[in-house]
Write a protein that holds these residues in place. Sequence first.
Motif, PDB file in Angstrom:
ATOM      1  N   ASN A 186     -44.545 -56.715  15.166  1.00 13.97           N
ATOM      2  CA  ASN A 186     -44.324 -56.821  16.601  1.00 13.97           C
ATOM      3  C   ASN A 186     -45.165 -55.802  17.344  1.00 13.97           C
ATOM      4  OD1 ASN A 186     -42.385 -58.889  16.418  1.00 13.97           O
ATOM      5  ND2 ASN A 186     -40.844 -57.379  15.806  1.00 13.97           N
ATOM      6  N   ARG A 187     -45.300 -56.006  18.656  1.00 12.44           N
ATOM      7  CA  ARG A 187     -46.138 -55.141  19.488  1.00 12.44           C
ATOM      8  C   ARG A 187     -45.738 -53.673  19.364  1.00 12.44           C
ATOM      9  NH1 ARG A 187     -48.548 -51.708  21.340  1.00 12.44           N
ATOM     10  NH2 ARG A 187     -49.245 -51.366  23.435  1.00 12.44           N
ATOM     11  N   HIS A 188     -44.459 -53.376  19.355  1.00  8.68           N
ATOM     12  CA  HIS A 188     -43.997 -51.988  19.322  1.00  8.68           C
ATOM     13  C   HIS A 188     -44.325 -51.295  17.998  1.00  8.68           C
ATOM     14  CE1 HIS A 188     -40.611 -54.097  17.447  1.00  8.68           C
ATOM     15  NE2 HIS A 188     -40.361 -52.960  16.835  1.00  8.68           N
ATOM     16  N   GLU A 189     -44.690 -52.040  16.975  1.00 10.38           N
ATOM     17  CA  GLU A 189     -45.017 -51.457  15.679  1.00 10.38           C
ATOM     18  C   GLU A 189     -46.472 -50.987  15.593  1.00 10.38           C
ATOM     19  OE1 GLU A 189     -43.786 -54.123  12.552  1.00 10.38           O
ATOM     20  OE2 GLU A 189     -41.976 -54.656  13.671  1.00 10.38           O
ATOM     21  N   TYR A 190     -47.262 -51.236  16.631  1.00  9.49           N
ATOM     22  CA  TYR A 190     -48.652 -50.793  16.681  1.00  9.49           C
ATOM     23  C   TYR A 190     -48.746 -49.564  17.572  1.00  9.49           C
ATOM     24  CZ  TYR A 190     -50.050 -55.135  14.435  1.00  9.49           C
ATOM     25  OH  TYR A 190     -50.206 -56.160  13.546  1.00  9.49           O
ATOM     26  N   SER A 191     -49.601 -48.628  17.187  1.00  9.15           N
ATOM     27  CA  SER A 191     -49.691 -47.370  17.938  1.00  9.15           C
ATOM     28  C   SER A 191     -50.360 -47.547  19.295  1.00  9.15           C
ATOM     29  CB  SER A 191     -50.427 -46.306  17.120  1.00  9.15           C
ATOM     30  OG  SER A 191     -51.732 -46.758  16.789  1.00  9.15           O
ATOM     31  N   THR A 192     -51.322 -48.461  19.403  1.00  8.39           N
ATOM     32  CA  THR A 192     -52.000 -48.690  20.689  1.00  8.39           C
ATOM     33  C   THR A 192     -52.120 -50.188  20.947  1.00  8.39           C
ATOM     34  OG1 THR A 192     -54.229 -48.793  19.761  1.00  8.39           O
ATOM     35  CG2 THR A 192     -53.401 -46.604  20.371  1.00  8.39           C
ATOM     36  N   PHE A 193     -52.379 -50.521  22.212  1.00 17.41           N
ATOM     37  CA  PHE A 193     -52.574 -51.922  22.564  1.00 17.41           C
ATOM     38  C   PHE A 193     -53.837 -52.462  21.897  1.00 17.41           C
ATOM     39  CE2 PHE A 193     -54.445 -55.276  25.158  1.00 17.41           C
ATOM     40  CZ  PHE A 193     -53.421 -56.200  25.122  1.00 17.41           C
TER      41      PHE A 193
END
Length: 148
Positions: free
Chosen positions: A2-9
């Motif tokens: 999911n998006r929140h699991e990545y450090s940056t966009f």
Amino acid sequence: MNRHEYSTFIDWWIANEAEYRALSDAQDGNPTTLANLIRSAGILKTRETREFVADRLEGKKKQRGSKRTIAQQAKEVGILGMVREIQAELECSEYNARGIFLDRYPDECGNNEDTLKTYIRRAKATFKAAVGREPPPVVQKRRNSEPE
């Protein structure tokens, strides 16, 4: 993931590049790539793509006005870069560089100065939207400039 699991966009965008490219094509009027992605993957991972598809299914209208395609924005930014290169090369103002650009590349803007000014204005706005500020002015060397 999911998006929140990545450090940056940027990391998220890279992981979902195919979906973002398909969305961009669909927004530019070519939904085939997105349709093929939905058929093959069966899932939309990005919020932007899900909203786009949901809006089309609900019959919501696209944004009014003429949307500039990615290709048109790239052309405008490229022309801005060429004008700035002329400025640096000849150490002249943007006004003079525009005239030289039209002499060198008359077919790019239909040899129309107003069109060229519009392209440059839009390219600066695109740059500002992407980076948060307009491109810095081209530094021009003068007689009183410090030596390198």
